[in-house]
Design a protein around this motif. Structure first.
Motif: not given
Length: 181
Positions: A27-30, A36-41, A64-69, A82-87
């Motif tokens: 729903a918005r840039p991450v 990640l939160t519910t407001q992001d999706l 939810l609560g997982k970091p954006a890679a 796209a979700v998990g440890q930063p790459k």
């Protein structure tokens, strides 16, 4: 009750006829590493081809609560990779940040741009060899209130160390078509 059952049955039937599935989009840039939160999706309905690894809307709780890679723009369909440890940065790469004043960078500079970083010698003898490094802008933040821009640059690890050791007033960024030397 009958209306509810008919409504759900109709929705399921329509989904089967159209092949549409509910998936997650942003729903918005991450930013990289941001949880990640519910407001992001946002849920979107679309036809999905086989082999596309989209996160289904029914799996919202798993992200939810997982970091954006990666740095993810608004509207992007969310995939498991796209979700998990930063790459970012990739192995062997690093990110260096420089604070630049207007005139040290092109006014149309943005994230994703290929650039050449130039540094002139400093100290008592400012005449010397110009240092040059190819880079890609990973983040561009124009701080007009401070009359400067913070530019994060992705480079090789050794080049990032060299750029980070430069005095900002001796650094300039040149926008290029391909980023080569």
């Amino acid at each position: 009750m009958i209306v509810l059952v008919c409504g759900v049955g109709g929705a399921v039937g329509m989904q089967r006829l159209t092949g549409d599935e509910e998936a997650l989009a942003l729903a918005r840039p991450v930013e990289v590493g941001q949880a990640l939160t519910t407001q992001d999706l946002v849920q979107v309905s679309l036809r999905v081809s086989d082999g596309v690894d989209l996160v289904p809307a029914s799996a919202t709780s798993t992200v939810l609560g997982k970091p954006a890679a990666y740095r993810l723009p608004a509207g992007l369909l969310l995939t498991a990779s796209a979700v998990g440890q930063p790459k970012v940065p990739a192995q062997g790469r690093a990110i260096a940040a420089v604070a630049l004043k207007p005139g040290q960078y092109p006014p149309n500079l943005s994230a994703g741009a290929s650039v050449i970083v130039l540094a002139r010698p400093s100290g008592a003898n400012p005449i010397g060899e110009l240092r040059i490094w190819p880079a890609v802008v990973s983040v561009f933040e124009n701080r007009r209130d401070m009359n400067l821009a913070v530019v994060s640059l992705e480079l090789s690890e050794s080049d990032a160390q060299a750029v980070a050791s430069q005095q900002s007033e001796h650094v300039a960024v040149v926008l290029t078509a391909g980023g080569g030397r």
